[in-house]
Design a protein around this motif. Structure first.
Motif, short mmCIF file in Angstrom:
data_model
loop_
_atom_site.label_atom_id
_atom_site.label_comp_id
_atom_site.label_asym_id
_atom_site.label_seq_id
_atom_site.Cartn_x
_atom_site.Cartn_y
_atom_site.Cartn_z
N HIS A 180 0.81 -1.22 0.00
CA HIS A 180 0.00 0.00 0.00
C HIS A 180 0.85 1.28 0.00
N PHE A 181 2.07 1.21 0.52
CA PHE A 181 2.87 2.43 0.67
C PHE A 181 4.19 2.40 -0.10
N GLY A 182 4.51 1.27 -0.70
CA GLY A 182 5.73 1.18 -1.49
C GLY A 182 6.95 0.80 -0.68
N ASP A 183 7.23 1.56 0.37
CA ASP A 183 8.38 1.27 1.23
C ASP A 183 8.19 1.97 2.57
N ARG A 184 9.19 1.90 3.43
CA ARG A 184 9.10 2.52 4.76
C ARG A 184 8.93 4.02 4.66
N THR A 185 9.64 4.63 3.72
CA THR A 185 9.53 6.07 3.55
C THR A 185 8.12 6.47 3.12
N GLY A 186 7.50 5.64 2.29
CA GLY A 186 6.13 5.92 1.86
C GLY A 186 5.15 5.89 3.03
N LEU A 187 5.34 4.93 3.94
CA LEU A 187 4.48 4.88 5.13
C LEU A 187 4.74 6.09 6.02
N TYR A 188 6.01 6.44 6.19
CA TYR A 188 6.33 7.61 7.00
C TYR A 188 5.66 8.86 6.44
N ALA A 189 5.73 9.04 5.12
CA ALA A 189 5.13 10.20 4.48
C ALA A 189 3.62 10.23 4.70
N ALA A 190 2.97 9.05 4.68
CA ALA A 190 1.54 8.98 4.89
C ALA A 190 1.17 9.34 6.33
N ASP A 202 10.81 16.81 1.43
CA ASP A 202 10.80 16.61 2.87
C ASP A 202 9.39 16.83 3.42
N PRO A 203 8.74 15.76 3.94
CA PRO A 203 7.37 15.91 4.43
C PRO A 203 7.26 16.83 5.65
N VAL A 204 8.31 16.87 6.48
CA VAL A 204 8.28 17.77 7.64
C VAL A 204 8.33 19.22 7.18
#
Length: 220
Positions: free
Chosen positions: A57-67, A130-132
């Motif tokens: 659903h998110f592609g990778d760990r970074t994708g989940l973090y961004a979500a 950078d999502p932050v």
């Protein structure tokens, strides 16, 4: 494609969006339980699924973090919006106090989520956007709009609103980071007073008032 096929596609898209929301909520619960160093195993266990499904659903760990950051971003914006609605729109000092308090409330009530967002434990390497930084920018835009509206209503030059709005957000974020990492040595109302008192002189000539801190009922 037939209308029947279109309907199935829409339902599938809706299902995936709902599943992503559920997985993000599971990630938030896992972060609260395990802290900012939470692992993918913890998150998948909280979601009652496998890491493979989460990655799907998110592609990778970074994708989940961004979500997760996107979800937190919206909560902050909603909270700030509600604070602005409840504050006196003709008192700039009150507006600043309301916004600062709304931000610190979220930090105080969800410290592990805040630490997770700023420490980026799931990010592998660098990210293109950078999502932050996006959170900070979106909050800055919201605060800028509030300041601009205030200045225009009071017949003032609104060209400084952008500088004040984004500058205030950066200042509050730095203060919040220190407040949290130092284990919140002072009550939230005192930190709100510190920030607001610093900025109040800029507003006193435009209808702002001196800030008098009050103790919040939900504050320890």
């Amino acid at each position: 494609m037939t209308a029947h096929g279109d309907g199935r596609d829409r339902r599938w898209v809706q299902h995936r969006a709902q599943r992503r929301r559920e997985l993000v909520e599971a990630a938030l619960r896992a972060i609260r339980a395990h802290g900012p160093s939470v692992g993918m195993e913890d998150i998948s266990a909280e979601a009652g699924t496998s890491k493979t499904v989460v990655y799907r659903h998110f592609g990778d760990r970074t994708g989940l973090y961004a979500a997760v950051v996107e979800s937190v971003d919206q909560r902050i914006l909603d909270s700030l919006g509600a604070a602005l609605v409840g504050a006196d729109p003709d008192d700039a000092t009150a507006l600043v106090a309301a916004m600062v308090d709304a931000y610190l409330v979220l930090v105080e009530k969800d410290p592990e989520i805040y630490r997770f967002v700023v420490t980026r434990p799931l990010v592998d390497g660098t990210v293109d956007s950078d999502p932050v930084a996006r959170i900070t920018d979106r909050i800055g835009i919201q605060v800028t709009q509030a300041m601009e509206s205030y200045l225009i209503r009071h017949g003032q030059d609104a060209s400084s609103a952008e500088t004040w709005g984004h500058g205030l957000v950066g200042f509050v974020r730095a203060a919040a980071d220190h407040w949290l990492t130092s284990d919140r040595p002072r009550p939230r109302s005192a930190v709100v007073a510190d920030v607001t008192t610093l900025f109040a002189p800029a507003f006193t000539g435009m209808g702002g008032t001196a800030y008098t801190p009050t103790r919040n009922n939900d504050e320890d």
